[in-house]
Scaffold this active site. Structure first.
Site, PDB file in Angstrom:
ATOM      1  N   LYS A   1      11.436  -6.861   6.490  1.00  0.00           N
ATOM      2  CA  LYS A   1      11.111  -7.201   5.103  1.00  0.00           C
ATOM      3  C   LYS A   1      12.380  -7.436   4.313  1.00  0.00           C
ATOM      4  O   LYS A   1      12.473  -8.325   3.492  1.00  0.00           O
ATOM      5  CB  LYS A   1      10.332  -6.059   4.452  1.00  0.00           C
ATOM      6  CG  LYS A   1       9.011  -5.763   5.089  1.00  0.00           C
ATOM      7  CD  LYS A   1       8.206  -4.825   4.197  1.00  0.00           C
ATOM      8  CE  LYS A   1       7.045  -4.200   4.949  1.00  0.00           C
ATOM      9  NZ  LYS A   1       7.460  -2.999   5.699  1.00  0.00           N
TER      10      LYS A   1
HETATM   11  N1  GLU Z   1       4.662   2.383   7.950  1.00  0.00           N
HETATM   12  C1  GLU Z   1       4.819   1.918   9.294  1.00  0.00           C
HETATM   13  C2  GLU Z   1       5.554   0.602   9.285  1.00  0.00           C
HETATM   14  O1  GLU Z   1       5.603  -0.064   8.263  1.00  0.00           O
HETATM   15  C3  GLU Z   1       3.499   1.715   9.996  1.00  0.00           C
HETATM   16  C4  GLU Z   1       2.795   2.985  10.184  1.00  0.00           C
HETATM   17  C5  GLU Z   1       1.575   2.892  11.090  1.00  0.00           C
HETATM   18  O2  GLU Z   1       0.884   1.864  11.090  1.00  0.00           O
HETATM   19  O3  GLU Z   1       1.311   3.869  11.754  1.00  0.00           O
HETATM   20  O4  GLU Z   1       6.106   0.229  10.309  1.00  0.00           O
END
Ligand code: GLU
Length: 310
Positions: free
Chosen positions: A228
């Site tokens: 990102k």
């Molecule tokens: N917050 C995590 C990420 O953006 C994903 C968490 C999940 O889907 O378990 O990579």
């Protein structure tokens, strides 16, 4: 039990086409099962997470019709629940304090030995680690097939809470998925290797294990995951084009070209035509060179131009 899925982005920048794959894939799976779809804001890392970024991500999702059922859960508000889980593990003799630094473990490939190398730190701070048992831990991923790891040999005793107080993603995700009643996790395959750790924690905490489906992760031509913060492979500005790109990448070819005047009608077609067997059974996909829509290419959810277009 009602199928409950979720999308859990970290608010560290605008969503890109890779994040949209996970969002749309989890939404399609949930809606095709007649289930609920939740959003969680994974803002554990207060240094990197920006509150404005979470709002922008929700605006981006809403513009393409992905609206969660209920208010999103924010990990930054969940410290008490994580502390209770850690206390449960400690009481069972499964978690221990550790003062070892990363450089202490560097010579051992980052694997923590049975006993700590460093007895204490000068500032008195310590991390918490999980005592990982011997043996293989495997699961059947709905897209990637059987996946197993020997956690003790390949991962070692992993951190539950860092010495600076930050909760580890592995613990937080397990506690939150259970608290939200998540029955199915659909996310990027970069997290495939985390899943055995999460299943181990679920078992030790007496929590249910959801089903798992790991979608391919979008990579650039050099094979690096899009991030990102790098602003790579932005979501096409027009919501319908954004959906068409994501549907094509998810192998939903008929849906990707279905006639639609707006995002809501394309989403309806995508759901009616949804074919799980067409999802690419790969861990990575190379991002398209350029977004199919004309300039402006990036979706700026806060600009008046995009607001009036929605
Ligand atoms: N917050 C995590 C990420 O953006 C994903 C968490 C999940 O889907 O378990 O990579």
């Amino acid at each position: 039990m009602v199928y409950t899925g979720r999308f859990a982005p970290s608010p560290t920048g605008d969503l890109h086409l890779g994040s949209l794959l996970a969002a749309l894939g989890s939404w399609l799976e949930a809606r095709a099962a007649g289930g609920r779809w939740l959003l969680r804001i994974d803002d554990l890392d207060t240094q990197r997470a920006a509150p404005a970024s979470a709002d922008r991500q929700q605006t981006q999702l809403a513009r393409i019709g992905l609206v969660p059922d209920g208010r999103p859960l924010r990990q930054s508000t969940r410290g008490a629940a994580y502390a209770a889980a850690l206390a449960q593990l400690e009481a069972a003799g499964l978690a221990y304090r550790c003062a070892c630094s990363r450089s202490d473990l560097a010579a051992r490939n980052g694997l923590h030995p049975e006993r700590c190398i460093r007895p204490a730190r000068e500032d008195g701070a310590f991390a918490w680690r999980l005592r990982v048992p011997k043996g293989l831990l495997g699961f059947d991923d709905h897209l990637q097939g059987r996946f197993a790891l020997d956690l003790q040999r390949e991962v070692g005793d992993f951190v539950l809470r860092r010495a600076d107080g930050m909760w580890a993603y592995q613990l937080a995700v397990v506690v939150d998925d259970a608290a939200s009643g998540i029955t199915a996790v659909v996310r990027g395959a970069d997290l495939l290797e985390s899943t055995p750790r999460q299943i181990l924690l679920q078992r030790l905490l007496g929590l249910p294990t959801p089903t798992y489906l790991h979608l391919p992760v979008l990579v650039d031509a050099a094979g690096c995951k899009l991030s990102k913060s790098q602003g790579a492979a932005a979501i096409p500005a027009h919501p319908v084009e954004a959906l068409r790109s994501a549907l094509a990448l998810l192998g939903q070819r008929r849906a990707a070209v279905a006639p639609a005047s707006d995002a809501a009608s394309l989403l309806r077609s995508a759901l009616a035509l949804y074919d799980r067997s067409a999802l690419p059974r790969k861990r990575t996909l190379v991002a398209p060179q350029s977004a199919p829509s004309p300039a402006p290419r990036t979706l700026d959810p806060l600009s008046t131009a995009t607001r009036s277009a929605s």
